[in-house]
Motif scaffolding. Structure first.
Motif, PDB file in Angstrom:
ATOM      1  N   HIS A 219       0.843  -1.196   0.000  1.00 28.06           N
ATOM      2  CA  HIS A 219       0.000   0.000   0.000  1.00 28.06           C
ATOM      3  C   HIS A 219       0.875   1.242   0.000  1.00 28.06           C
ATOM      4  O   HIS A 219       2.110   1.168   0.143  1.00 28.06           O
ATOM      5  CB  HIS A 219      -0.986  -0.008   1.169  1.00 28.06           C
ATOM      6  N   GLY A 220       0.209   2.393  -0.167  1.00 22.59           N
ATOM      7  CA  GLY A 220       0.925   3.642  -0.413  1.00 22.59           C
ATOM      8  C   GLY A 220       2.020   3.925   0.607  1.00 22.59           C
ATOM      9  O   GLY A 220       3.155   4.247   0.256  1.00 22.59           O
ATOM     10  N   TRP A 221       1.702   3.787   1.891  1.00 20.11           N
ATOM     11  CA  TRP A 221       2.674   4.127   2.917  1.00 20.11           C
ATOM     12  C   TRP A 221       3.897   3.228   2.844  1.00 20.11           C
ATOM     13  O   TRP A 221       5.031   3.673   2.967  1.00 20.11           O
ATOM     14  CB  TRP A 221       2.014   4.050   4.297  1.00 20.11           C
TER      15      TRP A 221
ATOM     16  N   ALA B 246       6.114   4.265   0.179  1.00 17.03           N
ATOM     17  CA  ALA B 246       6.894   5.448   0.561  1.00 17.03           C
ATOM     18  C   ALA B 246       8.083   5.048   1.423  1.00 17.03           C
ATOM     19  O   ALA B 246       9.209   5.542   1.232  1.00 17.03           O
ATOM     20  CB  ALA B 246       5.995   6.445   1.296  1.00 17.03           C
ATOM     21  N   GLN B 247       7.862   4.130   2.362  1.00 20.44           N
ATOM     22  CA  GLN B 247       8.958   3.678   3.227  1.00 20.44           C
ATOM     23  C   GLN B 247      10.057   3.065   2.383  1.00 20.44           C
ATOM     24  O   GLN B 247      11.258   3.332   2.584  1.00 20.44           O
ATOM     25  CB  GLN B 247       8.447   2.630   4.220  1.00 20.44           C
TER      26      GLN B 247
ATOM     27  N   GLU C  96      12.090   5.653   0.526  1.00 20.40           N
ATOM     28  CA  GLU C  96      13.048   6.372   1.362  1.00 20.40           C
ATOM     29  C   GLU C  96      14.335   5.592   1.455  1.00 20.40           C
ATOM     30  O   GLU C  96      15.429   6.126   1.416  1.00 20.40           O
ATOM     31  CB  GLU C  96      12.475   6.565   2.777  1.00 20.40           C
TER      32      GLU C  96
ATOM     33  N   VAL D  60      10.106  16.288  -1.854  1.00 19.44           N
ATOM     34  CA  VAL D  60       8.956  17.191  -1.887  1.00 19.44           C
ATOM     35  C   VAL D  60       7.923  16.810  -0.833  1.00 19.44           C
ATOM     36  O   VAL D  60       7.123  17.605  -0.405  1.00 19.44           O
ATOM     37  CB  VAL D  60       8.305  17.156  -3.281  1.00 19.44           C
ATOM     38  N   GLY D  61       7.939  15.573  -0.467  1.00 13.96           N
ATOM     39  CA  GLY D  61       6.965  15.114   0.527  1.00 13.96           C
ATOM     40  C   GLY D  61       6.509  13.720   0.185  1.00 13.96           C
ATOM     41  O   GLY D  61       6.456  13.343  -0.990  1.00 13.96           O
ATOM     42  N   GLN D  62       6.153  12.948   1.192  1.00 18.86           N
ATOM     43  CA  GLN D  62       5.709  11.585   0.939  1.00 18.86           C
ATOM     44  C   GLN D  62       4.478  11.571   0.041  1.00 18.86           C
ATOM     45  O   GLN D  62       4.276  10.657  -0.748  1.00 18.86           O
ATOM     46  CB  GLN D  62       5.356  10.885   2.255  1.00 18.86           C
ATOM     47  N   GLY D  63       3.647  12.583   0.221  1.00 20.14           N
ATOM     48  CA  GLY D  63       2.389  12.606  -0.528  1.00 20.14           C
ATOM     49  C   GLY D  63       2.580  12.619  -2.029  1.00 20.14           C
ATOM     50  O   GLY D  63       1.656  12.317  -2.786  1.00 20.14           O
ATOM     51  N   SER D  64       3.796  12.950  -2.464  1.00 23.42           N
ATOM     52  CA  SER D  64       3.983  13.054  -3.912  1.00 23.42           C
ATOM     53  C   SER D  64       3.854  11.718  -4.619  1.00 23.42           C
ATOM     54  O   SER D  64       3.741  11.674  -5.844  1.00 23.42           O
ATOM     55  CB  SER D  64       5.347  13.669  -4.220  1.00 23.42           C
TER      56      SER D  64
ATOM     57  N   TYR E  98       1.318   9.820  -4.412  1.00 19.93           N
ATOM     58  CA  TYR E  98      -0.082   9.532  -4.757  1.00 19.93           C
ATOM     59  C   TYR E  98      -0.459   9.973  -6.169  1.00 19.93           C
ATOM     60  O   TYR E  98      -1.075   9.220  -6.916  1.00 19.93           O
ATOM     61  CB  TYR E  98      -1.034  10.072  -3.683  1.00 19.93           C
ATOM     62  N   PRO E  99      -0.078  11.173  -6.587  1.00 19.90           N
ATOM     63  CA  PRO E  99      -0.315  11.500  -8.007  1.00 19.90           C
ATOM     64  C   PRO E  99       0.372  10.508  -8.934  1.00 19.90           C
ATOM     65  O   PRO E  99      -0.195  10.069  -9.934  1.00 19.90           O
ATOM     66  CB  PRO E  99       0.288  12.901  -8.165  1.00 19.90           C
TER      67      PRO E  99
ATOM     68  N   LEU F 116       1.086   7.394  -8.296  1.00 19.62           N
ATOM     69  CA  LEU F 116       0.358   6.132  -8.275  1.00 19.62           C
ATOM     70  C   LEU F 116      -0.862   6.194  -9.175  1.00 19.62           C
ATOM     71  O   LEU F 116      -1.161   5.270  -9.925  1.00 19.62           O
ATOM     72  CB  LEU F 116      -0.052   5.793  -6.835  1.00 19.62           C
ATOM     73  N   ARG F 117      -1.565   7.296  -9.092  1.00 24.79           N
ATOM     74  CA  ARG F 117      -2.763   7.424  -9.929  1.00 24.79           C
ATOM     75  C   ARG F 117      -2.393   7.386 -11.414  1.00 24.79           C
ATOM     76  O   ARG F 117      -3.073   6.800 -12.243  1.00 24.79           O
ATOM     77  CB  ARG F 117      -3.479   8.747  -9.634  1.00 24.79           C
TER      78      ARG F 117
END
Lengths: 790, 111
Positions: free
Chosen positions: B28-30, B33-34, B37, B46-50, B52-53, B55-56
Motif C-alpha cells: 500500500h501507499g505508505w 513510501a517507506q 526512502e 517534496v513530501g511523501q504525498g507526492s 499519490y499523483p 500512483l494514480r
C-alpha cells in the motif's frame, strides 16, 4: 485504449464523488500509518501526527494532483478553458465584436450562396433517378435554339425506339375556365400516355390519367398542379371529383400533383392528349416537348444515337425540309437548371474571394491580438502552465469565436435564402429548394472554424517560439510583437486589397455589359405602354368575326381620352409568344435555297396599323396597313429594316413579293405572294441583348389570328390603363378571359432582372470585400498605435 | 533547466522507483513510501504525498493495479501491484536508465 482504461475513465467522469472519497480514505490511512510509526519511535501522538503531516508534504496539493492524474482532466479542463475563453473574450468586447461581425458577414454570404448552389444544383430532383429521364430536341441548323419535336416524328420514335421504357410528350394548350369569380385562363398541357409514369411521381391526391381517357369523348378530365391547387382552390382536400366548366364543357378533376412536380411548372393543369387527325402527318410543326425514361442499362448517348438513326430512316421514308435535323437529348436535371448553373457557379467563385478576404481580415485581427498577449503567455509559462495547456485554452477561445460567427452567419444566410425564395423571379427553377438546411449549417460551421481557428492558432505558435524570454525580460507594456507581426499584417492587408480589387473588376465588367445592353436601341417604346392579351379563337369562330372583334376593340380604345395609340399584335416584344411565330418564306429576287436546303425561316407577326405608333416603331419607307388591306384584297406585308437589308441589299424593297410556306395548323400564313408595302424600324423582340431578327408584319384582316395582344399607349397609371382595356374587351364579350396582361416597363425590367440581380450580388460582395480590406488596414494602424486597448 | 523539465525528470525517476518497489509483492501507499526512502533519499524530498499523483498516473497507464485490502495493522488500505504491462515497462525503463548512466559516465571520464 483498453477496456479497463475506458472503464476507469468513465468511472472517473461519472462517479467522481465516490473516487474522491476513496482517495481521501487512502490519504488518511497513510497519515495514520506514519503517525503510528512515529508513536512507536517514542513521540507523543499529537506531535507524531504533526510530524507525519509535515513529512507528507502539502496534503491539499497532492490530493489535487492525484485527482488530476485520473486521465479525465482534459474534459474538465476543456470545459474550464471554454469558460475562461468566454471571459477573456468578454474582456475585449471590441475585438470580439469585430471578429464576430466579420466572420458572420463572410460566412453568411458564402453560406447563402452555398445553400442556393446546393439546393438548385446538388440536390437531386424529386423524381426517382431523375438523370435517367431525358428531354428530346430537334435542331434546326440555322438557329442555336433547340426545337421541340413534331407530332409525326414523336409518334414514329415512340414506335421504333427501344432505348426508353416510356417515351411521352406534352403539348402546350390552354383552357378557359368559367369560374365563380369570372373567366380565368388556365395554362394547360396536353400529355400523352405514360407522362406522369415517366417521371415516377405518384399524385398527391386522386389519380393520373387512365389510358382509355386518351380517346375522343373520354378526355374531359384534368389533373391540377400543386401551386395552382393552393392558389385557386385554397388547397381544398376535396377538390378531386369537382367539376369545372372548361372551354364550355364540364371537366372532372381527377388528381392533384405533389409540390415539387413542376413539368413544366406547378401552376398548370394537365389534360389527356387526344391525337388529332392531321398530326400523324405533320413533320414541320415543332411543338411537342418530348420526355423519355431510359431503359435500365441504356446510356443517354446510346438513346441519342438510336434516335438519330431513326431520324435518318424517317428522312429516307418521308423526305421533307428539315428531315435531316439532328436529334439531341438532355438529361432532366440539366434541362431544369441549366440556365442558372453558370450564374450560380460565378457567384460561388465570387463568394470564395469574399471568404478569402474575410479570412485575411480575421487573421490580421488575430495577429494583432496575439502580439498583445505575448506577455500574458510568457507569465503563464513561467508559472508552470505547459505549452499544451496554453494552446488548448487558445483553441477553446477560438472555437467560441468560430461558433459565434457560424451562428451569426447561419442566421444571416437563412434570412437571405428566405428572402430569395420570396422574391425569386418567376421561371427560376427549383425555388422551393432555396432553404437553409442542415447542409448549409455544416458548411457555415466548417468555414467559420477554419477561418477563425486557423488564423488564431498560427500566430501564437510563431510568437511563442520567438519571444518567450525576450518579452519577460522587457517587462512593462512594450509589446508590439516586433517586425514579424507588422509584416504579417501588411501582407494580409495587401492580400485583402488585391482580392477585393479582383471582385470589383469583375463587378465592373458586369456593370459595363449591363449598361451596354440597356443602352442599345430597343426599337420600341416602353413608357406608358401596356398590353392585354386574349385568345379569341373559341369565341369568334370565323375569320370575319375575329377581324371585326379586333377592329372594334382598337377603334373603341383609340377613341378614348388620354389614349395616344392603340393597336393589336400577335406577339409582344420580350414576352414569350402567344401565337405562331416562324414560317419558311420564299423571297422574290433573293437567291433560291440550295437543293436539299429549306427556305429561310422568318419571324412573322400579325398586327393592325395602330400597333406601330402605339409601340413607337418608326416607319421608314412606304406605308403601314390601311383599311383597304382587307381579306379579299391584294395580300400585303410590311417588313423590318434588317429584313430589307438582308434579302434585298441595295434595292428598293417596296413592291417585292414574299410567299410563305404552306400552313400545317391553319394558323400560319397561306401560300400566296404578298407585296411589301412598307418598311419599319427593327425591334429587339426576343431579348434586349440579342440583335433584332428580320421580321415580317402581316395585317390582321388578311391573317385573322385569335392570339390578340392589345397594345395601348396612353397617359395615366398603368394599372388604370390596363383596367380600361379590360373594360373595352368585356364590353364586347364579357365571357372572354384575359390570358395575360403586362406593362412594357415590367417586361423590359424583367428581361434584365437576372443580370441586375447578379450584378447587385457581385457588386455587393465586391464592396463588402473592399470595405473589409479598408477596415482591416485601418484596424491594424489603430491597433499598433493604441496597443493598450488590444 | 526550466522548472518544467526538472519536474519531468523527477517524475520519471519516481515512476520507475515505484514500479521497482512493487516488483516483489503488492504494497500500500505508505509501505511504498517507506521503501522509496530506503532506495533513494532525494526522490521524496517534496513530501511523501507526492507518490499519490504518481500512483494514480501509473494506474491510469495500466502499469499497476489497485485493490482495497487490510494492512498488517488491521487497517483498511489500498494495495497496489504490478501488472504484466508494468513489468515490461520496468524493464524498458531500467534499460534506458542504465544506458543514460553509462553515457554520462563516459562523458565525465573523458572530461
Amino acid at each position: 485504449m483498453t477496456a479497463r482504461k475506458l472503464g476507469r475513465r468513465l468511472r472517473a467522469l461519472l462517479a467522481r464523488p465516490a473516487l474522491d472519497r476513496e482517495l481521501d480514505e487512502e490519504l488518511a490511512a497513510h497519515i495514520e500509518m506514519e503517525t503510528a510509526k512515529l508513536v512507536a519511535e517514542g513521540l507523543e501522538p499529537a506531535e507524531a501526527r504533526r510530524r507525519a503531516l509535515a513529512e507528507f508534504g502539502g496534503l491539499e496539493r497532492f490530493r489535487e494532483e492525484a485527482q488530476d492524474a485520473r486521465g479525465v482532466r482534459p474534459l474538465e479542463d476543456f470545459w474550464r478553458d471554454l469558460r475562461l475563453g468566454a471571459r477573456s473574450l468578454r474582456r475585449r468586447p471590441g475585438f470580439t465584436a469585430v471578429v464576430l461581425l466579420t466572420v458572420g458577414v463572410g460566412v453568411g454570404g458564402s453560406a447563402a450562396i452555398f445553400g442556393a448552389v446546393d439546393g438548385m444544383l446538388l440536390t437531386p430532383l424529386p423524381y426517382p433517378e431523375a438523370d435517367r429521364v431525358l428531354t428530346v430536341w430537334q435542331h434546326d441548323p440555322r438557329t442555336p435554339v433547340p426545337q421541340e419535336a413534331t407530332p409525326a416524328d414523336f409518334l414514329d420514335w415512340r414506335e421504333r425506339a427501344a432505348s426508353f421504357t416510356r417515351l411521352t410528350a406534352m403539348e402546350p394548350f390552354g383552357l378557359d375556365w368559367q369560374s365563380a369569380e369570372g373567366p380565368v385562363y388556365l395554362p394547360t398541357w396536353l400529355v400523352y400516355e405514360g407522362f406522369f409514369e415517366a417521371f415516377g411521381t405518384p399524385p398527391l391526391l386522386g389519380r393520373t390519367f387512365r389510358d382509355d381517357e386518351h380517346a375522343s369523348g373520354r378526355g374531359d378530365v384534368v389533373v391540377l398542379g400543386h401551386r395552382l391547387w393552393q392558389r385557386r382552390f385554397a388547397a381544398a382536400p376535396d377538390v378531386v371529383g369537382r367539376v369545372l366548366q372548361l372551354d364550355g364543357r364540364p371537366h372532372v378533376v381527377v388528381g392533384v400533383m405533389p409540390a415539387g412536380f413542376a413539368q413544366p411548372s406547378d401552376e398548370v393543369v394537365w389534360a389527356p392528349k387526344i391525337l388529332q387527325g392531321w398530326e400523324p402527318q405533320s413533320r414541320t410543326s415543332h411543338f411537342y416537348s418530348v420526355f423519355g425514361r431510359l431503359r435500365p442499362g441504356v446510356a443517354a448517348r446510346q438513346a441519342e444515337a438510336e434516335l438519330n438513326a431513326i431520324a435518318a430512316q424517317l428522312a429516307r421514308e418521308h423526305p421533307h425540309a428539315g428531315a435531316d435535323w439532328p436529334v439531341s437529348v438532355v438529361p432532366l436535371p440539366e434541362h431544369v437548371v441549366g440556365g442558372a448553373r453558370r450564374a450560380l457557379l460565378l457567384l460561388l467563385g465570387a463568394v470564395g474571394f469574399l471568404l478569402a478576404v474575410v479570412t485575411a481580415n480575421v487573421a490580421s485581427l488575430q495577429l494583432a491580438r496575439a502580439a498583445g498577449r505575448e506577455r500574458e503567455f510568457a507569465v503563464r509559462g513561467a508559472l508552470g502552465a505547459s505549452p499544451g495547456r496554453v494552446m488548448r485554452q487558445l483553441l477553446a477561445e477560438n472555437l467560441l469565436l468560430a461558433a459565434g460567427g457560424a451562428g451569426l452567419g447561419f442566421a444571416a444566410a437563412r434570412l437571405a435564402l428566405d428572402l430569395a425564395r420570396a422574391w425569386a423571379p418567376p421561371g427560376l427553377p427549383r425555388v422551393t429548394e432555396l432553404k437553409a438546411d442542415g447542409d448549409v449549417f455544416v458548411f457555415a460551421l466548417v468555414v467559420s472554424v477554419l477561418a477563425v481557428v486557423a488564423t488564431g492558432v498560427v500566430p501564437i505558435l510563431a510568437a511563442r517560439r520567438a519571444r518567450l524570454q525576450a518579452s519577460l525580460a522587457q517587462g512593462g507594456r512594450a509589446v508590439t510583437g516586433g517586425r514579424w507581426v507588422a509584416r504579417g499584417q501588411s501582407a494580409l492587408v495587401t492580400v485583402q486589397l488585391c482580392l477585393s480589387l479582383v471582385l470589383l473588376i469583375g463587378a465592373g465588367l458586369l456593370v459595363r455589359s449591363f449598361v451596354s445592353v440597356l443602352s442599345q436601341p430597343r426599337g420600341f417604346r416602353s413608357e406608358g405602354v401596356v398590353a392585354v392579351i386574349v385568345q379569341s379563337w373559341g369565341y369568334y369562330e370565323t375569320p370575319t368575326a375575329r377581324t371585326a372583334f379586333v377592329r372594334e376593340v382598337t377603334e373603341r380604345l383609340s377613341a378614348q381620352p388620354g389614349i395616344k395609340g392603340a393597336g393589336m399584335t400577335s406577339s409582344i416584344p420580350l414576352m414569350e409568344t402567344i401565337g405562331a411565330e416562324q414560317a419558311p418564306v420564299v423571297i422574290e429576287g433573293a437567291p433560291p435555297p440550295a437543293p436539299g436546303e429549306s427556305p429561310p425561316l422568318v419571324q412573322f407577326t400579325v398586327a393592325t396599323a395602330g400597333l406601330f405608333p402605339a409601340l413607337g416603331i418608326p416607319m421608314r419607307q412606304g406605308r403601314l396597313f390601311e383599311p383597304h388591306d382587307e381579306a379579299a384584297g391584294r395580300q400585303v406585308a410590311v417588313v423590318s429594316e434588317s429584313f430589307a437589308r438582308r434579302y434585298w441589299p441595295g434595292q428598293n424593297p417596296l413592291g417585292k413579293h414574299l410567299t410563305f410556306g404552306g400552313s400545317a395548323r391553319g394558323r400560319q400564313p397561306s401560300a400566296v405572294p404578298r407585296e411589301v408595302v412598307g418598311v419599319v424600324g427593327d425591334v429587339r423582340r426576343r431579348a434586349l441583348h440579342e440583335a433584332a431578327l428580320p421580321a415580317v408584319y402581316l395585317p390582321h384582316a388578311q391573317l385573322p389570328t385569335g392570339a390578340n395582344a392589345f397594345v395601348v399607349w396612353g397617359e395615366g397609371q398603368p394599372a388604370d390603363l390596363l383596367r380600361r382595356v379590360r373594360e373595352v374587351v368585356w364590353q364586347l364579350n364579357p365571357a372572354l378571359p384575359i390570358y395575360r396582361e403586362a406593362t412594357m416597363p415590367e417586361l423590359v425590367g424583367g428581361s434584365v432582372r437576372e443580370r441586375r440581380f447578379l450584378l447587385a450580388l457581385l457588386g455587393g460582395f465586391a464592396l463588402l470585400a473592399l470595405g473589409l480590406a479598408f477596415a482591416g488596414g485601418a484596424g491594424v494602424l489603430f491597433a499598433t498605435t493604441l496597443l493598450a486597448s488590444w | 533547466m526550466t522548472a518544467a523539465a526538472r519536474t519531468d525528470r523527477l517524475q520519471g525517476n519516481l515512476d520507475l522507483l515505484i514500479l521497482r518497489a512493487l516488483v516483489r509483492e503488492p504494497k500500500h501507499g505508505w509501505a511504498i513510501a517507506q521503501r522509496l526512502e530506503t532506495l533513494s533519499h532525494s526522490v521524496l524530498q517534496v513530501g511523501q504525498g507526492s507518490i499519490y499523483p504518481a500512483l494514480r498516473r501509473l494506474e491510469d497507464e495500466g502499469w499497476i493495479d489497485a485493490e482495497w485490502g487490510i494492512s498488517e495493522a488491521g487497517r483498511r488500505a489500498r494495495f497496489y501491484r504490478l501488472t504484466p504491462a508494468g513489468r515490461r515497462q520496468l524493464e524498458r525503463e531500467r534499460a534506458l536508465w542504465e544506458e543514460f548512466v553509462a553515457a554520462v559516465g563516459r562523458v565525465l571520464q573523458q572530461a
